[in-house]
Design a protein around this motif. Structure first.
Motif, mmCIF file in Angstrom:
data_model
loop_
_atom_site.group_PDB
_atom_site.id
_atom_site.type_symbol
_atom_site.label_atom_id
_atom_site.label_comp_id
_atom_site.label_asym_id
_atom_site.label_seq_id
_atom_site.Cartn_x
_atom_site.Cartn_y
_atom_site.Cartn_z
ATOM 1 N N ASN A 1 -11.145 4.905 1.677
ATOM 2 C CA ASN A 1 -10.324 5.231 2.924
ATOM 3 C C ASN A 1 -9.067 5.549 2.352
ATOM 4 O OD1 ASN A 1 -8.696 5.248 5.051
ATOM 5 N ND2 ASN A 1 -9.178 3.031 5.708
ATOM 6 N N PRO A 2 -8.731 7.001 2.694
ATOM 7 C CA PRO A 2 -7.357 7.430 2.146
ATOM 8 C C PRO A 2 -6.073 6.572 2.636
ATOM 9 C CG PRO A 2 -8.890 9.236 2.735
ATOM 10 C CD PRO A 2 -9.316 8.139 3.246
ATOM 11 N N ALA A 3 -6.349 6.341 3.679
ATOM 12 C CA ALA A 3 -5.339 5.550 4.160
ATOM 13 C C ALA A 3 -4.725 4.167 3.072
ATOM 14 C CB ALA A 3 -5.189 5.091 5.682
ATOM 15 N N ARG A 4 -5.742 3.854 2.624
ATOM 16 C CA ARG A 4 -5.381 2.814 1.837
ATOM 17 C C ARG A 4 -5.237 2.952 0.163
ATOM 18 N NH1 ARG A 4 -7.302 -2.111 3.830
ATOM 19 N NH2 ARG A 4 -8.073 -3.051 1.634
ATOM 20 N N VAL A 5 -5.107 4.015 -0.033
ATOM 21 C CA VAL A 5 -4.779 4.666 -1.338
ATOM 22 C C VAL A 5 -3.301 5.126 -1.388
ATOM 23 C CG1 VAL A 5 -4.982 6.343 -2.909
ATOM 24 C CG2 VAL A 5 -7.060 5.242 -1.816
ATOM 25 N N GLU A 6 -2.507 4.599 -2.345
ATOM 26 C CA GLU A 6 -1.182 4.855 -2.484
ATOM 27 C C GLU A 6 -0.963 5.657 -3.981
ATOM 28 O OE1 GLU A 6 3.409 3.602 -1.968
ATOM 29 O OE2 GLU A 6 1.706 2.321 -1.074
ATOM 30 N N VAL A 7 -0.372 6.587 -4.122
ATOM 31 C CA VAL A 7 -0.272 7.179 -5.504
ATOM 32 C C VAL A 7 1.383 6.935 -5.989
ATOM 33 C CG1 VAL A 7 -0.034 9.381 -6.896
ATOM 34 C CG2 VAL A 7 -1.825 9.242 -4.977
ATOM 35 N N ILE A 8 1.471 6.330 -6.988
ATOM 36 C CA ILE A 8 2.778 5.978 -7.805
ATOM 37 C C ILE A 8 2.775 6.894 -8.950
ATOM 38 C CG2 ILE A 8 4.356 4.157 -8.295
ATOM 39 C CD1 ILE A 8 3.137 2.598 -6.544
#
Length: 267
Positions: A1-8
């Motif tokens: 689910n892309p909404a649950r992925v965060e790129v830092i």
């Protein structure tokens, strides 16, 4: 689910950077290991083209690696040894000092014959933070750092003619250079400041703000991709946490209240 992925992204310690110095309007700088994916052979061909066109410049390539002899032969064969220098390896303070003097940083990255490529080259972030415009390619995650015609120019990989044109534009056009020079520090400050990226990481992992103070901050010193077991035992992959030693990593885990294990990733 892309909404649950965060790129830092990997952060940069901005407080450690020097002040900009007196810039040499003819100095082209490139920094990196002398390996295929850095594309320095393409830069040398672009320099040959600029030299043939009568342009005055000095190109300094800082670094060492398996392609040094090949690059030296290319420089000699092109007859540009008087304006292109293989500087050799240098400590970070020397590299940063050169960045304060240069007119443009060139990172002509390519996808290697083995598929290897750069992701987010730190040298680009350092240049941008110091107000040094960048000419680079769209390899890996570079376009996540550099917007074409904002902080620098994006050219096709393995295209020495386009590379020479983009470099020449920044050498010649003072208005363009000033605009790109002014844009870079703001982009780095807003999106790649280490103080900001570590706090974002802490939020994602559900850590307390106290984990960012005192001894933990003192452990922030270098690059280590890691996997951390967080709340509920869920493993979180982190590429871009600036922690130099395994001991420092464990210290971070203890202060942050992480569960069970902290493991370096095989990279």
């Amino acid at each position: 689910n892309p909404a649950r992925v965060e790129v830092i992204a990997n952060g940069l310690p901005l407080a450690a950077l020097p002040e900009s110095g007196q810039r040499d309007p003819t100095l082209i700088l490139a920094v990196g290991r002398l390996v295929e994916k850095k594309g320095f052979d393409v830069l040398i061909e672009a320099c040959r083209s600029m030299s043939d066109a009568g342009r005055e410049f000095r190109c300094v390539i800082v670094g060492d690696g398996e392609m040094r002899d090949d690059l030296a032969e290319r420089i000699g064969a092109a007859g540009i040894g008087s304006c292109v220098e293989l500087f050799g390896p240098a400590p970070s303070d020397v590299v940063l000092d050169l960045m304060t003097q240069a007119r443009v940083l060139v990172a002509p990255c390519v996808t290697g014959s083995d598929g290897n490529q750069d992701a987010l080259p730190t040298v680009i972030l350092e240049a941008m933070a110091l107000g040094l415009p960048v000419v680079t390619t769209a390899v890996g995650g570079i376009t996540e750092m550099v917007e074409h015609m904002r902080e620098g120019g994006i050219v096709p990989e393995r295209d020495p003619s386009a590379l020479a044109d983009a470099i020449g534009g920044l050498l010649d056009d003072e208005r363009l250079w000033r605009a790109m020079s002014a844009a870079g520090p703001g982009t780095v400050r807003d999106r790649f400041d280490q103080e900001v990226t570590i706090r974002r990481l802490a939020v994602v992992l559900g850590l307390a703000e106290r984990a960012l103070g005192g001894r933990v901050r003192g452990a922030v010193a270098g690059w280590m991709p890691v996997a951390i077991a967080g709340r509920g035992g869920a493993a979180v992959a982190v590429g871009g946490l600036w922690l130099g030693q395994p001991a420092g990593l464990l210290e971070f885990a203890v202060h942050a209240g992480l569960e069970q294990r902290v493991e370096p990733l095989a990279f």
